[in-house]
Enzyme design. Sequence first.
Site, short mmCIF file in Angstrom:
data_model
loop_
_atom_site.label_atom_id
_atom_site.label_comp_id
_atom_site.label_asym_id
_atom_site.label_seq_id
_atom_site.Cartn_x
_atom_site.Cartn_y
_atom_site.Cartn_z
CG ASP A 8 5.82 -8.85 11.99
OD1 ASP A 8 6.33 -7.73 11.78
OD2 ASP A 8 5.19 -9.13 13.03
NE ARG A 11 -2.17 -1.33 3.75
CZ ARG A 11 -1.97 -0.51 4.79
NH1 ARG A 11 -2.38 0.74 4.73
NH2 ARG A 11 -1.38 -0.95 5.89
CE1 TYR A 24 6.25 7.03 11.49
CE2 TYR A 24 6.66 9.38 11.49
CZ TYR A 24 6.43 8.21 10.80
OH TYR A 24 6.40 8.22 9.43
CB ALA A 25 10.20 11.77 16.54
CB ALA A 26 12.57 7.73 19.16
CG ASN A 33 7.74 1.82 2.35
OD1 ASN A 33 7.61 3.05 2.31
ND2 ASN A 33 6.68 1.01 2.45
P1 NDP Z 1 0.79 2.87 4.86
O1 NDP Z 1 0.17 2.69 6.21
O2 NDP Z 1 -0.05 3.37 3.74
O3 NDP Z 1 1.49 1.49 4.40
C1 NDP Z 1 2.34 0.83 5.29
C2 NDP Z 1 2.95 -0.37 4.63
O4 NDP Z 1 3.84 -1.00 5.58
C3 NDP Z 1 1.94 -1.42 4.23
O5 NDP Z 1 2.37 -2.05 3.04
C4 NDP Z 1 1.98 -2.39 5.40
O6 NDP Z 1 1.61 -3.73 5.09
C5 NDP Z 1 3.45 -2.35 5.75
N1 NDP Z 1 3.70 -2.79 7.12
C6 NDP Z 1 3.27 -2.22 8.27
N2 NDP Z 1 3.70 -2.94 9.33
C7 NDP Z 1 4.42 -3.97 8.83
C8 NDP Z 1 5.12 -5.07 9.40
N3 NDP Z 1 5.17 -5.26 10.71
N4 NDP Z 1 5.73 -5.94 8.57
C9 NDP Z 1 5.68 -5.77 7.22
N5 NDP Z 1 5.05 -4.76 6.62
C10 NDP Z 1 4.42 -3.88 7.41
O7 NDP Z 1 2.05 3.83 5.12
P2 NDP Z 1 2.76 4.92 4.16
O8 NDP Z 1 2.81 4.42 2.78
O9 NDP Z 1 2.17 6.23 4.46
O10 NDP Z 1 4.23 4.92 4.80
C11 NDP Z 1 5.30 4.17 4.25
C12 NDP Z 1 6.59 4.60 4.94
O11 NDP Z 1 6.78 5.99 4.74
C13 NDP Z 1 6.57 4.38 6.46
O12 NDP Z 1 7.85 3.98 6.90
C14 NDP Z 1 6.23 5.76 6.99
O13 NDP Z 1 6.71 5.94 8.30
C15 NDP Z 1 6.97 6.63 5.98
N6 NDP Z 1 6.48 8.00 5.94
C16 NDP Z 1 5.20 8.28 5.55
C17 NDP Z 1 4.77 9.58 5.50
C18 NDP Z 1 3.39 9.95 5.08
O14 NDP Z 1 3.06 11.16 5.16
N7 NDP Z 1 2.57 9.04 4.60
C19 NDP Z 1 5.65 10.69 5.89
C20 NDP Z 1 6.97 10.29 6.27
C21 NDP Z 1 7.35 9.00 6.29
P3 NDP Z 1 0.04 -4.20 5.15
O15 NDP Z 1 -0.63 -3.54 3.98
O16 NDP Z 1 0.08 -5.67 5.04
O17 NDP Z 1 -0.49 -3.70 6.47
#
Ligand code: NDP
EC number: 1.1.1.100
Length: 249
Positions: A65, A17, A157-159, A92
């Site tokens: 995971d 996603r 999150y910031a940490a 990511n």
């Molecule tokens: P989303 O919530 O839209 O997507 C998160 C993704 O991470 C999904 O594919 C989800 O899988 C996967 N995921 C979550 N937990 C796990 C886990 N334990 N193991 C494997 N996969 C996992 O998030 P974003 O696209 O918004 O964010 C992506 C990255 O960008 C993150 O690291 C976020 O911190 C960073 N970011 C986002 C910002 C924003 O404004 N959106 C700003 C700054 C940074 P599943 O679909 O199966 O749940």
Amino acid sequence: MSLSLEGKTALVTGGSRGIGRSIALMLAEYGADVALTYHSSTDAANEVKEEIEDLGRNAKAIQADAVDLDRADEVVSAITDDWEKLDILVNNAGITKDNLILRMNEEQWDQVIETNLKSIFNYSKAVAKPMMRNRGGSIVNISSVVGISGNAGQSNYAASKAGIIGFTKSYAKELASRNIRANVVAPGYIVTEMTDELDEDLLDAIKEDTPLDRAGEAEEVAATVLFLSSDLSSYITGEVLRVDGGMAM
Ligand code: NDP
């Protein structure tokens, strides 16, 4: 030198996603075979896999995971067994569990640190040997402007996101002699399901602080990841590139 990833293989964690999905599709569009991991969105992950295959590339969607170190080894082995090598890793996967310090519980702290930071250790460690055997590689870790500036209500999150920056610079120094580069992309406010969950007041404040005066798109983050994955960035390592409309300048 070119942006082309023809003949390269990539792994994107959390590719089902949002930003991860856009990254997986853009790397494939520019020629890479792409494996993506996900936590629970099996249907969404399989759709991304099909979209990559429609672009004429090989694809894998693997449930894993990101917190699980042994699983990281299995994921990387599944890729190198089938595709012989791994050139690009994009860490990511990430979550938020926001709360003010006084209200934040241990579980909210641990879950965010483990998912966002330990996962980076897990996958960066798992790819090190295959990339050394392959005489090079590029790792891109997704942090956040919040890891640079901090944010009330997001101390966990910031940490985790600040930790990614320190980890990446150390990793870049350790593995530079093996031609493995490691860089950070720090997005600002990007429209995805993650930001849908944020408090309205917090979102308004974020927009107000953004000189380009708009939210970013996932593709704008993906384009930066593409650059750092490609040979066009061959002399860049240990760098932090903000994709934030100027928010943290
Ligand atoms: P989303 O919530 O839209 O997507 C998160 C993704 O991470 C999904 O594919 C989800 O899988 C996967 N995921 C979550 N937990 C796990 C886990 N334990 N193991 C494997 N996969 C996992 O998030 P974003 O696209 O918004 O964010 C992506 C990255 O960008 C993150 O690291 C976020 O911190 C960073 N970011 C986002 C910002 C924003 O404004 N959106 C700003 C700054 C940074 P599943 O679909 O199966 O749940």
